[in-house]
Design a protein around this motif. Structure first.
Motif, PDB file in Angstrom:
ATOM      1  N   PHE A   1       0.843  -1.190   0.000  1.00 21.89           N
ATOM      2  CA  PHE A   1       0.000   0.000   0.000  1.00 21.89           C
ATOM      3  C   PHE A   1       0.877   1.239   0.000  1.00 21.89           C
ATOM      4  CE2 PHE A   1      -2.999  -3.049   1.786  1.00 21.89           C
ATOM      5  CZ  PHE A   1      -4.155  -2.725   1.122  1.00 21.89           C
ATOM      6  N   ARG A   2       0.424   2.249  -0.713  1.00 19.89           N
ATOM      7  CA  ARG A   2       1.077   3.560  -0.717  1.00 19.89           C
ATOM      8  C   ARG A   2      -0.006   4.582  -0.381  1.00 19.89           C
ATOM      9  NH1 ARG A   2       5.353   5.151  -4.990  1.00 19.89           N
ATOM     10  NH2 ARG A   2       6.599   4.294  -3.308  1.00 19.89           N
ATOM     11  N   LEU A   3       0.132   5.191   0.784  1.00 18.00           N
ATOM     12  CA  LEU A   3      -0.805   6.206   1.233  1.00 18.00           C
ATOM     13  C   LEU A   3      -0.179   7.569   1.012  1.00 18.00           C
ATOM     14  CD1 LEU A   3      -3.400   7.071   2.755  1.00 18.00           C
ATOM     15  CD2 LEU A   3      -2.073   6.864   4.869  1.00 18.00           C
ATOM     16  N   ARG A   4      -0.882   8.417   0.319  1.00 21.75           N
ATOM     17  CA  ARG A   4      -0.432   9.792   0.083  1.00 21.75           C
ATOM     18  C   ARG A   4      -1.546  10.724   0.546  1.00 21.75           C
ATOM     19  NH1 ARG A   4       3.538   7.548   0.351  1.00 21.75           N
ATOM     20  NH2 ARG A   4       5.045   7.141  -1.240  1.00 21.75           N
ATOM     21  N   VAL A   5      -1.148  11.783   1.226  1.00 24.41           N
ATOM     22  CA  VAL A   5      -2.101  12.766   1.724  1.00 24.41           C
ATOM     23  C   VAL A   5      -1.867  14.074   0.975  1.00 24.41           C
ATOM     24  CG1 VAL A   5      -2.974  13.953   3.756  1.00 24.41           C
ATOM     25  CG2 VAL A   5      -2.060  11.630   3.978  1.00 24.41           C
ATOM     26  N   ASP A   6      -2.917  14.537   0.291  1.00 29.73           N
ATOM     27  CA  ASP A   6      -2.830  15.788  -0.465  1.00 29.73           C
ATOM     28  C   ASP A   6      -2.676  16.977   0.478  1.00 29.73           C
ATOM     29  OD1 ASP A   6      -3.220  14.308  -2.765  1.00 29.73           O
ATOM     30  OD2 ASP A   6      -5.318  14.859  -2.995  1.00 29.73           O
ATOM     31  N   ALA A   7      -2.324  18.130  -0.076  1.00 30.44           N
ATOM     32  CA  ALA A   7      -2.137  19.345   0.711  1.00 30.44           C
ATOM     33  C   ALA A   7      -3.405  19.732   1.465  1.00 30.44           C
ATOM     34  CB  ALA A   7      -1.686  20.491  -0.189  1.00 30.44           C
ATOM     35  N   ASP A   8      -4.565  19.372   0.911  1.00 28.95           N
ATOM     36  CA  ASP A   8      -5.829  19.696   1.583  1.00 28.95           C
ATOM     37  C   ASP A   8      -6.260  18.618   2.581  1.00 28.95           C
ATOM     38  OD1 ASP A   8      -6.639  17.665  -0.116  1.00 28.95           O
ATOM     39  OD2 ASP A   8      -8.238  18.814  -1.054  1.00 28.95           O
ATOM     40  N   GLY A   9      -5.412  17.593   2.785  1.00 35.73           N
ATOM     41  CA  GLY A   9      -5.707  16.551   3.758  1.00 35.73           C
ATOM     42  C   GLY A   9      -6.452  15.350   3.220  1.00 35.73           C
ATOM     43  N   THR A  10      -6.700  15.315   1.909  1.00 37.09           N
ATOM     44  CA  THR A  10      -7.412  14.197   1.305  1.00 37.09           C
ATOM     45  C   THR A  10      -6.464  13.010   1.125  1.00 37.09           C
ATOM     46  OG1 THR A  10      -8.821  15.725   0.079  1.00 37.09           O
ATOM     47  CG2 THR A  10      -8.764  13.447  -0.691  1.00 37.09           C
ATOM     48  N   PRO A  11      -6.809  11.843   1.716  1.00 38.55           N
ATOM     49  CA  PRO A  11      -5.944  10.672   1.563  1.00 38.55           C
ATOM     50  C   PRO A  11      -6.198   9.951   0.242  1.00 38.55           C
ATOM     51  CG  PRO A  11      -7.747  10.147   3.032  1.00 38.55           C
ATOM     52  CD  PRO A  11      -7.903  11.596   2.660  1.00 38.55           C
ATOM     53  N   ARG A  12      -5.150   9.415  -0.340  1.00 37.98           N
ATOM     54  CA  ARG A  12      -5.229   8.601  -1.556  1.00 37.98           C
ATOM     55  C   ARG A  12      -4.467   7.315  -1.262  1.00 37.98           C
ATOM     56  NH1 ARG A  12      -8.169  11.852  -4.170  1.00 37.98           N
ATOM     57  NH2 ARG A  12      -7.589  13.977  -4.640  1.00 37.98           N
ATOM     58  N   LEU A  13      -5.124   6.182  -1.487  1.00 38.30           N
ATOM     59  CA  LEU A  13      -4.519   4.898  -1.185  1.00 38.30           C
ATOM     60  C   LEU A  13      -4.374   4.088  -2.464  1.00 38.30           C
ATOM     61  CD1 LEU A  13      -3.530   3.141   1.176  1.00 38.30           C
ATOM     62  CD2 LEU A  13      -5.817   2.169   1.299  1.00 38.30           C
ATOM     63  N   GLU A  14      -3.155   3.653  -2.745  1.00 38.16           N
ATOM     64  CA  GLU A  14      -2.850   2.835  -3.920  1.00 38.16           C
ATOM     65  C   GLU A  14      -2.448   1.444  -3.430  1.00 38.16           C
ATOM     66  OE1 GLU A  14       0.998   2.444  -6.778  1.00 38.16           O
ATOM     67  OE2 GLU A  14       0.247   4.476  -6.450  1.00 38.16           O
ATOM     68  N   ALA A  15      -3.029   0.423  -4.046  1.00 35.88           N
ATOM     69  CA  ALA A  15      -2.693  -0.964  -3.694  1.00 35.88           C
ATOM     70  C   ALA A  15      -2.080  -1.635  -4.915  1.00 35.88           C
ATOM     71  CB  ALA A  15      -3.947  -1.716  -3.258  1.00 35.88           C
ATOM     72  N   ARG A  16      -0.938  -2.302  -4.702  1.00 35.08           N
ATOM     73  CA  ARG A  16      -0.292  -3.007  -5.815  1.00 35.08           C
ATOM     74  C   ARG A  16       0.307  -4.311  -5.309  1.00 35.08           C
ATOM     75  NH1 ARG A  16       5.141  -2.246  -5.382  1.00 35.08           N
ATOM     76  NH2 ARG A  16       5.802  -0.495  -4.134  1.00 35.08           N
ATOM     77  N   ARG A  17       0.656  -5.169  -6.235  1.00 38.77           N
ATOM     78  CA  ARG A  17       1.302  -6.435  -5.876  1.00 38.77           C
ATOM     79  C   ARG A  17       2.649  -6.138  -5.252  1.00 38.77           C
ATOM     80  NH1 ARG A  17      -0.410 -10.994  -9.721  1.00 38.77           N
ATOM     81  NH2 ARG A  17       1.562 -11.879  -9.062  1.00 38.77           N
ATOM     82  N   GLU A  18       3.016  -6.892  -4.259  1.00 34.60           N
ATOM     83  CA  GLU A  18       4.299  -6.664  -3.608  1.00 34.60           C
ATOM     84  C   GLU A  18       5.453  -6.979  -4.551  1.00 34.60           C
ATOM     85  OE1 GLU A  18       6.116  -7.408   0.737  1.00 34.60           O
ATOM     86  OE2 GLU A  18       5.561  -9.206  -0.352  1.00 34.60           O
ATOM     87  N   ASP A  19       5.244  -7.891  -5.515  1.00 32.13           N
ATOM     88  CA  ASP A  19       6.310  -8.277  -6.432  1.00 32.13           C
ATOM     89  C   ASP A  19       6.386  -7.401  -7.685  1.00 32.13           C
ATOM     90  OD1 ASP A  19       4.016  -9.196  -7.669  1.00 32.13           O
ATOM     91  OD2 ASP A  19       4.640 -11.287  -7.744  1.00 32.13           O
ATOM     92  N   ASP A  20       5.605  -6.320  -7.735  1.00 37.74           N
ATOM     93  CA  ASP A  20       5.658  -5.382  -8.885  1.00 37.74           C
ATOM     94  C   ASP A  20       6.772  -4.392  -8.719  1.00 37.74           C
ATOM     95  OD1 ASP A  20       3.670  -6.481 -10.360  1.00 37.74           O
ATOM     96  OD2 ASP A  20       2.153  -4.994  -9.815  1.00 37.74           O
TER      97      ASP A  20
END
Length: 57
Positions: free
Chosen positions: A38-57
């Motif tokens: 998982f890669r969690l990124r929080v925008d400047a306005d506080g909005t979270p974005r969560l990306e899920a990918r295969r661990e072997d990618d």
């Protein structure tokens, strides 16, 4: 947040704590038990974005 497992395609609810800002972590799929990166990124306005990918990618 609802995400789809990149291995089995099943949707599930993932918990993400955006209070500490951006984060990278690994969690097992509750359906097929494979590790999801998982890669969690929080925008400047506080909005979270969560990306899920295969661990072997």
């Amino acid at each position: 947040m609802t995400v789809d497992c990149p291995y089995c395609g099943e949707a599930f609810e993932a918990l993400a704590d955006a209070s500490a800002g951006d984060a990278d972590y690994v969690e097992d799929c509750p359906v097929c038990c494979r590790p999801i990166a998982f890669r969690l990124r929080v925008d400047a306005d506080g909005t979270p974005r969560l990306e899920a990918r295969r661990e072997d990618d």
